[in-house]
Write a protein that holds these residues in place. Sequence first.
Motif, PDB file in Angstrom:
ATOM      1  N   GLY A  35       0.722  -1.055  -0.057  1.00 36.21           N
ATOM      2  CA  GLY A  35       0.011   0.023  -0.083  1.00 36.21           C
ATOM      3  C   GLY A  35       1.076   1.094  -0.139  1.00 36.21           C
ATOM      4  N   GLY A  36       0.238   2.333  -0.318  1.00 36.68           N
ATOM      5  CA  GLY A  36       0.974   3.581  -0.085  1.00 36.68           C
ATOM      6  C   GLY A  36       0.142   4.776  -0.757  1.00 36.68           C
ATOM      7  N   LYS A  37       0.335   6.012  -0.498  1.00 37.38           N
ATOM      8  CA  LYS A  37      -0.364   6.995  -1.429  1.00 37.38           C
ATOM      9  C   LYS A  37      -0.056   7.028  -2.904  1.00 37.38           C
ATOM     10  N   ASN A  38      -1.056   7.572  -3.528  1.00 39.83           N
ATOM     11  CA  ASN A  38      -0.818   7.844  -4.877  1.00 39.83           C
ATOM     12  C   ASN A  38       0.521   8.253  -5.385  1.00 39.83           C
ATOM     13  N   GLY A  39       1.405   7.906  -6.427  1.00 39.58           N
ATOM     14  CA  GLY A  39       2.448   8.202  -6.757  1.00 39.58           C
ATOM     15  C   GLY A  39       3.814   7.640  -6.093  1.00 39.58           C
ATOM     16  N   ALA A  40       3.297   6.559  -4.890  1.00 36.52           N
ATOM     17  CA  ALA A  40       4.366   6.181  -4.027  1.00 36.52           C
ATOM     18  C   ALA A  40       5.432   5.194  -4.879  1.00 36.52           C
ATOM     19  N   GLY A  41       4.906   4.497  -5.919  1.00 37.67           N
ATOM     20  CA  GLY A  41       5.738   3.686  -6.683  1.00 37.67           C
ATOM     21  C   GLY A  41       5.058   2.312  -6.907  1.00 37.67           C
ATOM     22  N   LYS A  42       3.898   1.798  -6.399  1.00 37.05           N
ATOM     23  CA  LYS A  42       3.156   0.803  -6.271  1.00 37.05           C
ATOM     24  C   LYS A  42       3.179  -0.076  -7.637  1.00 37.05           C
ATOM     25  N   SER A  43       2.828   0.589  -8.656  1.00 35.94           N
ATOM     26  CA  SER A  43       2.712   0.026 -10.028  1.00 35.94           C
ATOM     27  C   SER A  43       4.184  -0.232 -10.565  1.00 35.94           C
ATOM     28  N   ARG A  44       4.867   0.631 -10.215  1.00 34.69           N
ATOM     29  CA  ARG A  44       6.437   0.673 -10.760  1.00 34.69           C
ATOM     30  C   ARG A  44       6.894  -0.538 -10.026  1.00 34.69           C
ATOM     31  N   LEU A  45       6.563  -0.756  -8.788  1.00 32.36           N
ATOM     32  CA  LEU A  45       7.560  -1.988  -8.207  1.00 32.36           C
ATOM     33  C   LEU A  45       6.839  -3.346  -8.924  1.00 32.36           C
ATOM     34  N   LEU A  46       5.709  -3.278  -8.999  1.00 30.05           N
ATOM     35  CA  LEU A  46       5.207  -4.666  -9.875  1.00 30.05           C
ATOM     36  C   LEU A  46       5.828  -4.973 -11.228  1.00 30.05           C
ATOM     37  N   ARG A  47       5.866  -3.539 -11.945  1.00 31.24           N
ATOM     38  CA  ARG A  47       6.742  -3.837 -13.050  1.00 31.24           C
ATOM     39  C   ARG A  47       8.033  -4.364 -13.113  1.00 31.24           C
ATOM     40  N   GLN A  48       8.649  -3.746 -11.933  1.00 35.01           N
ATOM     41  CA  GLN A  48      10.246  -4.090 -11.910  1.00 35.01           C
ATOM     42  C   GLN A  48      10.112  -5.522 -11.441  1.00 35.01           C
ATOM     43  N   ILE A  49       9.363  -5.923 -10.417  1.00 35.84           N
ATOM     44  CA  ILE A  49       9.375  -7.541 -10.155  1.00 35.84           C
ATOM     45  C   ILE A  49       9.093  -8.228 -11.510  1.00 35.84           C
ATOM     46  N   SER A  50       8.157  -7.929 -12.152  1.00 29.38           N
ATOM     47  CA  SER A  50       7.884  -8.693 -13.356  1.00 29.38           C
ATOM     48  C   SER A  50       8.882  -8.753 -14.598  1.00 29.38           C
ATOM     49  N   ASP A  51       9.639  -7.618 -14.587  1.00 31.33           N
ATOM     50  CA  ASP A  51      10.734  -7.746 -15.388  1.00 31.33           C
ATOM     51  C   ASP A  51      11.809  -8.543 -15.037  1.00 31.33           C
ATOM     52  N   GLU A  52      12.150  -8.444 -13.697  1.00 26.33           N
ATOM     53  CA  GLU A  52      13.231  -9.208 -13.209  1.00 26.33           C
ATOM     54  C   GLU A  52      12.935 -10.855 -13.058  1.00 26.33           C
TER      55      GLU A  52
END
Length: 438
Positions: free
Chosen positions: A42-59
């Motif tokens: 969780g986190g406020k909007n813009g904290a990087g939640k979606s970016r984190l998931l994309r990073q995990i997916s890429d790795e």
Amino acid sequence: MRRSAEDRIWAKLKSSHSNPAARPLVVGGSLLDLSNPCVVVGGKNGAGKSRLLRQISDELGDGALLLDLHHLCEQALMILRSRDDLDAMVDEYDELGPSADRLADLTRVVGREYASVEWYALEIEPSDQAIAQRFKWSGDQPLVPYFRVGYRGLNYSSRDMGMGEFSVHFLFWILEQYREAKDLILLLDEPDAFLPPVGVSSLLARILQLCLLNGWKVVLTTHSEEIIVRALEQKAFTLLRMDENGVTLAEHAADDPNIANVLLTRPAVEHVIFCEDESARYLVRALIEYADQQLLRGTTVVWGTGNGYLTKLHEHLPRHPRPDIRFAFAFDGDQRGNLKEREGGWPAVLLPTNQDPDTLFKQIALDPGKLSSRLSRSKEEVARFLDGIEGSDPHDWVNDLGKEFGRVEVLAGLAAIWVEQNPSEASQFVADLTTGWK
């Protein structure tokens, strides 16, 4: 599926992945430990939640399945609503389900007792090749979901569904495409975004059940307070926030159970604690805040006109066997030895030591530096004033200090300092409260 069954799912999911020889997979430096079978982010909007998931997916590559359900639903409905031949097309396809288990999942999460449900996977090539690639799922051919349902005499399809209903069907339809996959990590970006609160907890429980059955793990992002609270209970919540330099930081409930307070609205009052006066009120709050911040969130502290009113209230306030709100009475420490227990009544606890709160607070005059820091005043200014009221009665001493530097600031500061200096007293006070309520 009842709440107790949901708790058992968490426990079973953890035990199914409890391989002591397994090395944790850490993504993004030390950002997230994927050795846990379920992580709620969780986190406020813009904290990087979606970016984190994309990073995990890429790795992780093929070892992960990233589902940004909001975007997928929009694209699928655009494709389906652009066609008027879908009912004719399905005659050429075999029905894919749902199975009895998935139908039960749909019924509980959507909240509809369907008379019939049909799932199909249509071979429709999206014009956008990037979108077509997303719709290939576990095969080589792009597949677009198409659903037909019967409900209370009405028959309708995906084209007529609202986003919430469609997203639930779509999510379970996608997961059905991967039922043979092993060691998969699901990356779900706000799967509950379109659901009313009543369906959110049920959705999470059923996702966890699928993970348990298939040997999967799941990382999901959410703004749902219900999911966050459930994850906090299981120490499976991670808070993302951005520091002043724009760097995303992660904080974990296993290290600090209070990290999600910034995302949660204050819950309804569950506990009311009566105390003798305003000084006692601030001390009670400071004691609970130090020992159990979650307890404090649902607690209100009421102060009155001294020991007399509190004793009368303790004697006469009835205790219901199944109360919506629990009460307690916090007597000053100088009442130790005078307090009479009331059989079958609400608990009465004593504040620390054998002295009243004002007397405890006056002891802090020995360290004007800490008090000045709390009051945002210079040490010299606070020390000079303390010298002038040194011989006062403790009650007058606290009142005079409050008049000079602000009553709320003074009482909150004195209480916080005293608890910091006596942390074991806070733990004991909360233990006495919870024991009395049990």
